[in-house]
Scaffold this motif. Structure first.
Motif, short mmCIF file in Angstrom:
data_model
loop_
_atom_site.label_atom_id
_atom_site.label_comp_id
_atom_site.label_asym_id
_atom_site.label_seq_id
_atom_site.Cartn_x
_atom_site.Cartn_y
_atom_site.Cartn_z
N ARG A 10 39.33 43.53 38.05
CA ARG A 10 40.50 44.06 38.74
C ARG A 10 41.15 42.93 39.54
O ARG A 10 40.47 42.08 40.11
CB ARG A 10 40.04 45.18 39.69
CG ARG A 10 41.17 45.80 40.48
CD ARG A 10 40.71 47.02 41.25
NE ARG A 10 39.71 46.68 42.24
CZ ARG A 10 38.92 47.57 42.82
NH1 ARG A 10 38.96 48.84 42.49
NH2 ARG A 10 38.05 47.20 43.73
N ARG A 51 50.76 47.73 32.51
CA ARG A 51 51.13 48.34 33.80
C ARG A 51 52.62 48.23 34.02
O ARG A 51 53.28 47.33 33.50
CB ARG A 51 50.39 47.65 34.95
CG ARG A 51 48.90 47.85 34.89
CD ARG A 51 48.20 47.31 36.12
NE ARG A 51 46.80 47.71 36.13
CZ ARG A 51 46.34 48.86 36.57
NH1 ARG A 51 47.17 49.76 37.05
NH2 ARG A 51 45.06 49.14 36.54
N GLU A 66 44.08 57.15 36.42
CA GLU A 66 44.38 55.72 36.60
C GLU A 66 43.09 54.91 36.51
O GLU A 66 42.05 55.31 37.04
CB GLU A 66 45.04 55.51 37.96
CG GLU A 66 45.31 54.08 38.34
CD GLU A 66 46.40 53.41 37.50
OE1 GLU A 66 46.33 52.18 37.34
OE2 GLU A 66 47.30 54.10 37.01
N THR A 67 43.16 53.76 35.87
CA THR A 67 42.00 52.87 35.78
C THR A 67 42.06 51.82 36.88
O THR A 67 43.14 51.40 37.28
CB THR A 67 41.91 52.18 34.41
OG1 THR A 67 40.75 51.34 34.39
CG2 THR A 67 43.13 51.33 34.11
N GLU A 68 40.90 51.44 37.37
CA GLU A 68 40.86 50.41 38.40
C GLU A 68 40.93 49.01 37.81
O GLU A 68 41.13 48.04 38.54
CB GLU A 68 39.60 50.55 39.25
CG GLU A 68 38.32 50.24 38.51
CD GLU A 68 37.08 50.39 39.37
OE1 GLU A 68 36.77 49.45 40.13
OE2 GLU A 68 36.44 51.45 39.29
N TYR A 69 40.77 48.87 36.51
CA TYR A 69 40.69 47.55 35.90
C TYR A 69 42.04 47.05 35.42
O TYR A 69 42.92 47.82 35.07
CB TYR A 69 39.67 47.55 34.75
CG TYR A 69 38.30 47.86 35.28
CD1 TYR A 69 37.61 46.93 36.06
CD2 TYR A 69 37.71 49.09 35.06
CE1 TYR A 69 36.37 47.22 36.58
CE2 TYR A 69 36.46 49.38 35.58
CZ TYR A 69 35.80 48.45 36.35
OH TYR A 69 34.58 48.74 36.88
N ASP A 70 42.18 45.73 35.44
CA ASP A 70 43.41 45.07 34.98
C ASP A 70 43.19 44.24 33.74
O ASP A 70 44.15 43.91 33.05
CB ASP A 70 43.97 44.18 36.10
CG ASP A 70 44.51 45.02 37.25
OD1 ASP A 70 45.60 45.57 37.08
OD2 ASP A 70 43.83 45.14 38.28
N GLU A 108 39.12 40.86 42.32
CA GLU A 108 38.25 41.60 43.23
C GLU A 108 36.84 41.53 42.65
O GLU A 108 36.44 42.35 41.82
CB GLU A 108 38.70 43.06 43.33
CG GLU A 108 40.03 43.26 44.03
CD GLU A 108 39.97 42.99 45.52
OE1 GLU A 108 38.86 42.92 46.09
OE2 GLU A 108 41.04 42.82 46.11
N SER A 111 34.29 44.45 42.17
CA SER A 111 34.54 45.49 41.16
C SER A 111 34.25 45.02 39.75
O SER A 111 34.28 45.81 38.80
CB SER A 111 35.99 45.96 41.25
OG SER A 111 36.86 44.94 40.79
#
Length: 125
Positions: A10, A51, A66-70, A108, A111
């Motif tokens: 993330r 996104r 929603e996902t926390e990952y990018d 982050e 995470s």
């Protein structure tokens, strides 16, 4: 036998998805490649979660919340022993410090998840 891992990460709070991707592509991967040399994965694929451009940069979701990952990275090596050498190199104090310092600029770290993959199956159309 090919050994594969998936890394999910993330972006750091305050960064846009574009800033995160730019740092990953132009700084982080090159740093890791330089630091790990011959043990760098034979393949290091990076997929970025699609996104929106405006805050809150919502993910393009089809199912679920929603996902926390990018980013999802798929890393492969010839076998597990080479991957273990890669991770041993990353844990060397002078290497680890550089990796952690760079991570602090864009990801982050708390995470981040890394999971082993097995038994690749492909169905083509």
């Amino acid at each position: 036998m090919v050994y594969a891992l998936a890394l999910l990460c993330r972006r750091k709070a305050g960064l846009t998805p574009a800033e995160f991707k730019t740092h990953f592509e132009t700084e982080h991967v090159l740093l890791i490649k330089r630091l790990t040399g011959e043990f760098f994965p034979q393949s290091h694929q990076r997929f970025y979660i699609q996104r929106g451009s405006a805050e809150p940069h919502a993910a393009q979701m089809f199912v679920g919340d929603e996902t926390e990952y990018d980013a999802i990275c798929i890393m492969t090596w010839a076998d597990e022993s080479v991957a273990q050498k890669y991770f041993a190199r990353v844990q060397e104090p002078h290497v680890l410090k550089q990796v952690m310092d760079d991570d602090a600029a864009f990801v982050e770290r708390a995470s981040t998840k890394i999971v082993a993959l097995e038994d690749l199956r492909v169905t083509s159309g």
